[in-house]
Design a protein around this motif. Structure first.
Motif, short mmCIF file in Angstrom:
data_model
loop_
_atom_site.label_atom_id
_atom_site.label_comp_id
_atom_site.label_asym_id
_atom_site.label_seq_id
_atom_site.Cartn_x
_atom_site.Cartn_y
_atom_site.Cartn_z
N PHE A 43 47.14 -5.99 -12.80
CA PHE A 43 48.22 -6.24 -13.76
C PHE A 43 49.56 -5.76 -13.26
CE2 PHE A 43 46.70 -8.13 -17.66
CZ PHE A 43 45.34 -8.11 -17.44
N GLY A 44 49.58 -4.62 -12.56
CA GLY A 44 50.84 -4.11 -12.03
C GLY A 44 51.49 -5.15 -11.13
N SER A 45 50.72 -5.67 -10.19
CA SER A 45 51.30 -6.63 -9.24
C SER A 45 51.57 -7.98 -9.91
CB SER A 45 50.40 -6.80 -8.02
OG SER A 45 49.09 -7.05 -8.42
N MET A 46 50.68 -8.43 -10.80
CA MET A 46 50.91 -9.71 -11.47
C MET A 46 52.14 -9.64 -12.37
SD MET A 46 48.80 -11.62 -10.09
CE MET A 46 49.31 -13.11 -10.88
N LEU A 47 52.37 -8.49 -12.99
CA LEU A 47 53.57 -8.35 -13.84
C LEU A 47 54.84 -8.48 -12.99
CD1 LEU A 47 52.53 -5.48 -16.28
CD2 LEU A 47 53.32 -7.74 -16.97
N VAL A 48 54.85 -7.81 -11.83
CA VAL A 48 56.04 -7.88 -10.96
C VAL A 48 56.26 -9.33 -10.51
CG1 VAL A 48 57.04 -7.14 -8.76
CG2 VAL A 48 55.76 -5.51 -10.15
N VAL A 49 55.19 -9.98 -10.05
CA VAL A 49 55.30 -11.35 -9.52
C VAL A 49 55.65 -12.33 -10.63
CG1 VAL A 49 54.01 -13.24 -8.44
CG2 VAL A 49 53.71 -10.90 -7.61
N GLY A 111 42.29 -18.40 -11.71
CA GLY A 111 42.15 -18.70 -10.28
C GLY A 111 42.74 -20.06 -9.93
N LEU A 112 42.44 -21.05 -10.77
CA LEU A 112 42.98 -22.40 -10.53
C LEU A 112 44.50 -22.41 -10.68
CD1 LEU A 112 40.32 -24.57 -12.44
CD2 LEU A 112 40.62 -24.35 -9.96
N ASN A 113 44.97 -21.63 -11.65
CA ASN A 113 46.42 -21.52 -11.86
C ASN A 113 47.10 -20.92 -10.62
OD1 ASN A 113 48.64 -21.57 -13.98
ND2 ASN A 113 48.74 -19.44 -13.33
N ALA A 114 46.45 -19.88 -10.05
CA ALA A 114 46.99 -19.24 -8.84
C ALA A 114 46.94 -20.22 -7.66
CB ALA A 114 46.18 -17.99 -8.52
N LEU A 115 45.87 -21.03 -7.62
CA LEU A 115 45.74 -22.03 -6.55
C LEU A 115 46.85 -23.09 -6.66
CD1 LEU A 115 43.83 -22.92 -4.19
CD2 LEU A 115 42.72 -24.42 -5.85
N GLY A 143 53.97 -17.91 -16.52
CA GLY A 143 53.73 -17.59 -17.94
C GLY A 143 52.26 -17.76 -18.28
N VAL A 144 51.68 -18.86 -17.82
CA VAL A 144 50.26 -19.13 -18.08
C VAL A 144 49.41 -18.05 -17.43
CG1 VAL A 144 48.36 -20.74 -17.59
CG2 VAL A 144 50.55 -21.62 -18.39
N SER A 145 49.80 -17.64 -16.22
CA SER A 145 49.05 -16.60 -15.50
C SER A 145 48.98 -15.30 -16.32
CB SER A 145 49.73 -16.36 -14.14
OG SER A 145 49.34 -15.13 -13.61
N LEU A 146 50.13 -14.86 -16.82
CA LEU A 146 50.13 -13.61 -17.60
C LEU A 146 49.31 -13.75 -18.88
CD1 LEU A 146 53.68 -11.98 -17.41
CD2 LEU A 146 51.58 -11.29 -16.29
N LEU A 147 49.47 -14.89 -19.53
CA LEU A 147 48.73 -15.15 -20.77
C LEU A 147 47.22 -15.10 -20.51
CD1 LEU A 147 49.46 -15.93 -23.73
CD2 LEU A 147 49.01 -18.30 -23.08
N LEU A 148 46.80 -15.74 -19.42
CA LEU A 148 45.37 -15.77 -19.09
C LEU A 148 44.85 -14.37 -18.78
CD1 LEU A 148 45.15 -19.00 -16.88
CD2 LEU A 148 44.00 -18.62 -19.08
N TRP A 149 45.59 -13.63 -17.95
CA TRP A 149 45.09 -12.30 -17.56
C TRP A 149 45.06 -11.33 -18.73
CZ3 TRP A 149 41.95 -12.02 -13.92
CH2 TRP A 149 42.09 -12.75 -12.75
N PHE A 150 46.05 -11.39 -19.63
CA PHE A 150 46.01 -10.51 -20.80
C PHE A 150 44.86 -10.90 -21.74
CE2 PHE A 150 50.34 -9.01 -19.69
CZ PHE A 150 50.08 -7.65 -19.78
N SER A 151 44.57 -12.20 -21.82
CA SER A 151 43.42 -12.64 -22.63
C SER A 151 42.12 -12.13 -22.02
CB SER A 151 43.37 -14.17 -22.72
OG SER A 151 44.59 -14.66 -23.21
N VAL A 152 42.04 -12.18 -20.69
CA VAL A 152 40.85 -11.68 -19.98
C VAL A 152 40.66 -10.19 -20.29
CG1 VAL A 152 39.93 -11.11 -17.68
CG2 VAL A 152 40.85 -13.40 -18.13
#
Lengths: 167, 177
Positions: A43-49, A111-115, A143-152
């Motif tokens: 989360f730390g790195s995904m938040l920055v990115v 993962g697909l979003n990151a791809l 935005g989708v990435s953060l939403l997905l990871w927080f849901s996870v």
């Protein structure tokens, strides 16, 4: 549950380190601590990115923000390993849990979003300097990435609320 | 006296709702909803502190120290979320938490982490900015060695808080009568 599912879960149950975790008082707690440390790295790195891609902290160049991505990968690997430890300790309990299934699907989507970002946006945005705007597609994917990871994260914490079996 | 007051408080509708009630609807138990919020706060505060410390250690120099320091504000928001959710969780069973050793270890290291965060934030703000030669954020500021130690300590304090927090659940004695 079908016979095939029962056989599959039994196989997982005998996989390392499942039997060891079931015989130990502290291994599950150790796995949980590792899972939390891994998620903090992720989360730390995904938040920055993602926040930079979304248009926040614009004075950081996109390239500098993207340089934090290896920590997300490290965090993910720690969590995949500790997650395997949990799953092999009680596979049926997780298999029968609807929140667990949803969590796994959301991880696949993340993962697909990151791809998609890597294939279509990474090269375009990596040279953007401080103050420069990112394209709309990159913002949306972030935005989708953060939403997905927080849901996870929330689903993981709420797994006990959806437990139906006792393994 | 305080102990008796806490025993009375634990019997109130509010404390019972935290411990045993549902947040809006089933199966979302209030306790687990609060734990979820607590996890989000933890991911933000610890995650951002880890990334800031990576820069302080001397990696990721593409990001200027002053800009990385702005991320600390986000870390503080993570801490506020955790402070609020942690306080409400504590209200559910204050006496049980207070007789758990791991809980006090967690509180002590959190205080140490918070003080260290404040010190590091001030120190980062005082780092002399180096002009960005090509306008692409290729900063080369070197932060003082003492600050690296501070960043290392912050990471250790937060990691200890995470482990102690996990151990609370495993070592907690039964609720006092």
């Amino acid at each position: 549950m079908s016979e095939r599912e029962v056989a599959m879960l039994e196989w997982f149950k005998q996989c390392w380190p499942g039997p060891m975790v079931r015989d130990s008082v502290w291994m599950f707690a150790f796995g949980e601590s590792m899972h939390f440390i891994g998620l903090c790295l992720l989360f730390g790195s995904m938040l920055v990115v993602d926040l930079r891609l979304m248009g926040f902290y614009k004075q950081i160049s996109v390239g500098a923000a993207l340089a934090f991505l290896p920590f997300a990968l490290a965090g993910f690997l720690i969590n995949a390993a500790s997650g395997w430890l949990f799953f092999t300790s009680a596979p049926a309990m997780y298999w029968e849990n609807s929140a667990f299934h949803l969590k796994m699907w959301l991880i696949v989507l993340a993962g697909l979003n990151a791809l998609a970002f890597t294939l279509w946006e990474h090269r375009k945005v990596s040279l953007l300097g401080p103050g420069e705007d990112t394209p709309l597609a990159a913002r949306a994917l972030a935005g989708v990435s953060l939403l997905l990871w927080f849901s996870v994260l929330l689903l993981g914490r709420w797994l006990p609320l959806f437990t139906v079996g006792t393994n | 006296m305080i102990w008796r007051w806490l025993a009375w408080f634990e019997e109130t509708e509010f404390a019972t709702w935290i411990r045993e009630g549902d947040f809006i609807a089933q199966p979302f138990a209030t306790f687990y909803v609060l734990l979820g919020v607590h996890s989000i706060g933890m991911a933000i505060v610890v995650g951002i502190c880890m990334m800031v410390s990576v820069r302080v250690f001397g990696f990721m120099r593409g990001a200027q120290a002053s800009q990385i320091n702005r991320l600390m504000r986000l870390a503080w928001w993570g801490f506020y979320i955790n402070f609020a959710s942690g306080l409400i969780l504590l209200m559910g069973q204050p006496r049980r938490e207070m007789i758990t050793v791991a809980f006090w270890i967690k509180m002590i290291v959190i205080v140490m982490a918070v003080v260290s965060m404040r010190v590091m934030q001030k120190a980062l703000a005082s780092v002399e900015p180096v002009p960005d030669p090509d306008g692409r954020g290729t900063a080369v500021e070197v932060v003082p060695r003492a600050m690296r130690l501070m960043a290392f300590l912050i990471d250790i304090f937060w990691l200890t808080a995470i482990v102690a927090g996990r151990l609370v659940g495993y070592t907690q004695p039964p609720p006092p009568a």
